[in-house]
Design a protein around this motif. Structure first.
Motif, short mmCIF file in Angstrom:
data_model
loop_
_atom_site.label_atom_id
_atom_site.label_comp_id
_atom_site.label_asym_id
_atom_site.label_seq_id
_atom_site.Cartn_x
_atom_site.Cartn_y
_atom_site.Cartn_z
N VAL A 159 0.84 -1.20 0.00
CA VAL A 159 0.00 0.00 0.00
C VAL A 159 0.88 1.25 0.00
O VAL A 159 1.75 1.41 0.86
N SER A 160 0.63 2.13 -0.96
CA SER A 160 1.32 3.42 -1.05
C SER A 160 0.32 4.54 -0.79
O SER A 160 -0.78 4.53 -1.33
N VAL A 161 0.73 5.49 0.04
CA VAL A 161 -0.16 6.56 0.46
C VAL A 161 0.50 7.91 0.19
O VAL A 161 1.69 8.09 0.44
N LEU A 162 -0.29 8.84 -0.33
CA LEU A 162 0.16 10.21 -0.53
C LEU A 162 -0.47 11.08 0.54
O LEU A 162 -1.70 11.17 0.63
N ASP A 163 0.35 11.70 1.39
CA ASP A 163 -0.14 12.58 2.46
C ASP A 163 0.06 14.02 2.03
O ASP A 163 1.19 14.51 1.95
N ILE A 164 -1.05 14.70 1.76
CA ILE A 164 -1.02 16.10 1.33
C ILE A 164 -0.93 17.00 2.56
O ILE A 164 -1.79 16.95 3.44
N GLY A 165 0.10 17.84 2.63
CA GLY A 165 0.27 18.72 3.78
C GLY A 165 0.70 17.96 5.02
O GLY A 165 0.11 18.11 6.09
N ALA A 166 1.73 17.14 4.88
CA ALA A 166 2.16 16.28 5.98
C ALA A 166 2.67 17.05 7.18
O ALA A 166 2.61 16.57 8.31
N GLY A 167 3.18 18.25 6.95
CA GLY A 167 3.68 19.06 8.06
C GLY A 167 5.03 18.60 8.58
O GLY A 167 5.56 17.57 8.17
N ALA A 168 5.57 19.36 9.52
CA ALA A 168 6.87 19.03 10.09
C ALA A 168 6.81 17.74 10.90
O ALA A 168 7.80 17.01 10.99
N SER A 169 5.66 17.44 11.48
CA SER A 169 5.54 16.28 12.36
C SER A 169 5.58 14.95 11.62
O SER A 169 5.92 13.92 12.19
N CYS A 170 5.16 14.97 10.35
CA CYS A 170 5.15 13.75 9.54
C CYS A 170 4.35 12.64 10.22
O CYS A 170 4.62 11.45 10.06
N ILE A 171 3.32 13.04 10.97
CA ILE A 171 2.71 12.11 11.92
C ILE A 171 1.93 10.98 11.26
O ILE A 171 1.98 9.83 11.72
N TYR A 172 1.19 11.28 10.20
CA TYR A 172 0.40 10.21 9.56
C TYR A 172 1.30 9.13 8.97
O TYR A 172 1.02 7.94 9.07
N ALA A 173 2.40 9.55 8.36
CA ALA A 173 3.32 8.58 7.78
C ALA A 173 3.96 7.71 8.86
O ALA A 173 4.10 6.50 8.70
N ILE A 174 4.32 8.32 9.97
CA ILE A 174 4.91 7.58 11.08
C ILE A 174 3.94 6.52 11.60
O ILE A 174 4.28 5.34 11.76
N LEU A 175 2.71 6.94 11.84
CA LEU A 175 1.71 6.03 12.40
C LEU A 175 1.30 4.96 11.39
O LEU A 175 1.14 3.79 11.74
N GLY A 176 1.14 5.36 10.12
CA GLY A 176 0.76 4.40 9.09
C GLY A 176 1.83 3.36 8.83
O GLY A 176 1.54 2.19 8.58
N GLN A 177 3.09 3.79 8.91
CA GLN A 177 4.19 2.84 8.71
C GLN A 177 4.25 1.85 9.87
O GLN A 177 4.41 0.65 9.67
N ARG A 178 4.11 2.36 11.09
CA ARG A 178 4.21 1.50 12.26
C ARG A 178 3.03 0.54 12.38
O ARG A 178 3.19 -0.62 12.76
N GLU A 179 1.83 1.01 12.06
CA GLU A 179 0.65 0.17 12.23
C GLU A 179 0.46 -0.82 11.09
O GLU A 179 0.03 -1.95 11.30
N TYR A 180 0.75 -0.40 9.84
CA TYR A 180 0.42 -1.23 8.68
C TYR A 180 1.57 -1.44 7.70
O TYR A 180 1.39 -2.10 6.68
N GLN A 181 2.74 -0.85 8.00
CA GLN A 181 3.90 -0.97 7.11
C GLN A 181 3.62 -0.38 5.72
O GLN A 181 4.15 -0.86 4.71
N TRP A 182 2.81 0.66 5.66
CA TRP A 182 2.52 1.32 4.40
C TRP A 182 3.71 2.17 3.95
O TRP A 182 4.52 2.63 4.76
N GLN A 183 3.78 2.39 2.64
CA GLN A 183 4.74 3.31 2.05
C GLN A 183 4.09 4.69 1.95
O GLN A 183 2.91 4.80 1.58
#
Length: 321
Positions: free
Chosen positions: A108-132
């Motif tokens: 699964v590849s995900v595009l996060d629009i406006g990820a911000g400095a925290s990069c939080i959705y990518a961090i959580l999505g990678q840890r929970e589901y190993q998404w790209q």
């Protein structure tokens, strides 16, 4: 300490914050923890440093993220609500999977629009589901800080990349390349229409926090623009026309990349905007439109999802990846 009820069943924060365990994991959180009027351990949620320390502790204890930091004045996102969006996106993907596949088996590849400095959705999505994840932002500082967070973790370096959007008037245009394919796009859009409206919203939150505390922290009375835990940079809080204009622009641009994305999604803060967005999507000839409610206590948040693929085309999507 119990959190708001009705988080997604898979949300690991359903049982609240274990401040003793969090302080043991990150000792720098301990000075901010106190017993509140309900005799529960808590922090002062009007204190930006306390909220950032809580986030750092949550990420370290629950998600094994050892290095996470953001500059002063940038949005510090609440972890439980952010990961809820991720879990509901996983539910959305499941309905598009072939009967013989599972979510964990599918890349699964995900595009996060406006990820911000925290990069939080990518961090959580990678840890929970190993998404790209591909994280985008119009702010060079946000991209720089996000890259620093990513570079500090081996698994993030393999699964998260960042792209700077050079044109602040565009969303997908200039970001998605010809050979890109994404199972999901996600976005927490700026929902205010102006800086004045954003400032008014921050002042209201200060007032609510003060009412809960009974006493107002002196630093919060000095300036309506004071940096707060729920603060953020201009691009994080407002844009011309507010969230409705932003999402309408997103829908307009999504038409040109309709074959490159399985599901487009975006959070919608105001329920009244849903009917107008559905009209725009119908005019754009989206074949599937869904509104997913995410109940968090008395607050109901939601995201809208659309696809230009019908159900049969979606079932074949993962066979083509």
């Amino acid at each position: 300490m119990p959190l708001k009820q009705n988080l997604h069943p898979s949300n690991r924060h359903n049982n609240g914050y274990d401040f003793l365990a969090l302080c043991q994991s990150l000792p720098t959180l301990k000075p901010f923890v106190h017993t509140n009027k309900y005799q529960n351990l808590s922090i002062d949620f009007a204190n930006a440093k306390a909220v950032k320390a809580l986030n750092q502790a949550l990420l370290k204890y629950h998600y094994q993220v050892n290095q996470w930091d953001i500059p002063t004045g940038y949005l510090c996102p609440p972890i439980p609500g952010r990961v809820d969006y991720i879990h509901y996106l996983a539910d959305l993907l499941v309905i598009s999977l072939p009967a013989t596949s599972t979510l964990k088996e599918s890349k699964v590849s995900v595009l996060d629009i406006g990820a911000g400095a925290s990069c939080i959705y990518a961090i959580l999505g990678q840890r929970e589901y190993q998404w790209q994840f591909t994280c985008t932002d119009i702010d060079p500082t946000s991209i720089k800080v996000a890259k620093q967070i990513i570079s500090a973790d081996k698994s993030f370096k393999k699964s998260i990349t960042c792209r700077l959007q050079p044109n602040s008037s565009q969303i997908f245009n200039g970001i998605i390349e010809e050979d890109d394919r994404f199972e999901l796009t996600m976005c927490n859009p700026p929902f205010h229409r102006s800086l004045a409206e954003a400032t008014k919203g921050s002042a209201r939150k200060v007032k609510n926090l003060a009412a809960n505390k009974k006493t107002l922290t002196p630093s919060l009375t000095t300036s309506p623009s004071v940096s707060l835990n729920f603060g953020g940079q201009n691009a994080e809080l407002w844009c011309e026309g507010g969230e409705l204009a932003f999402i309408n622009q997103m829908i307009k641009e999504s038409k040109s990349i309709q074959k490159q994305v399985l599901w487009f999604t975006c959070l919608v803060s105001k329920k009244d905007h849903i009917s107008q967005l559905k009209q725009t999507l119908n005019k754009s000839k989206a074949k599937q439109i869904k509104v997913v409610d995410m109940a968090q206590g008395q607050k109901i948040s939601r995201f809208i999802a659309w696809s230009f693929l019908d159900e049969s085309q979606q079932k074949n999507w993962f066979n083509l990846v």
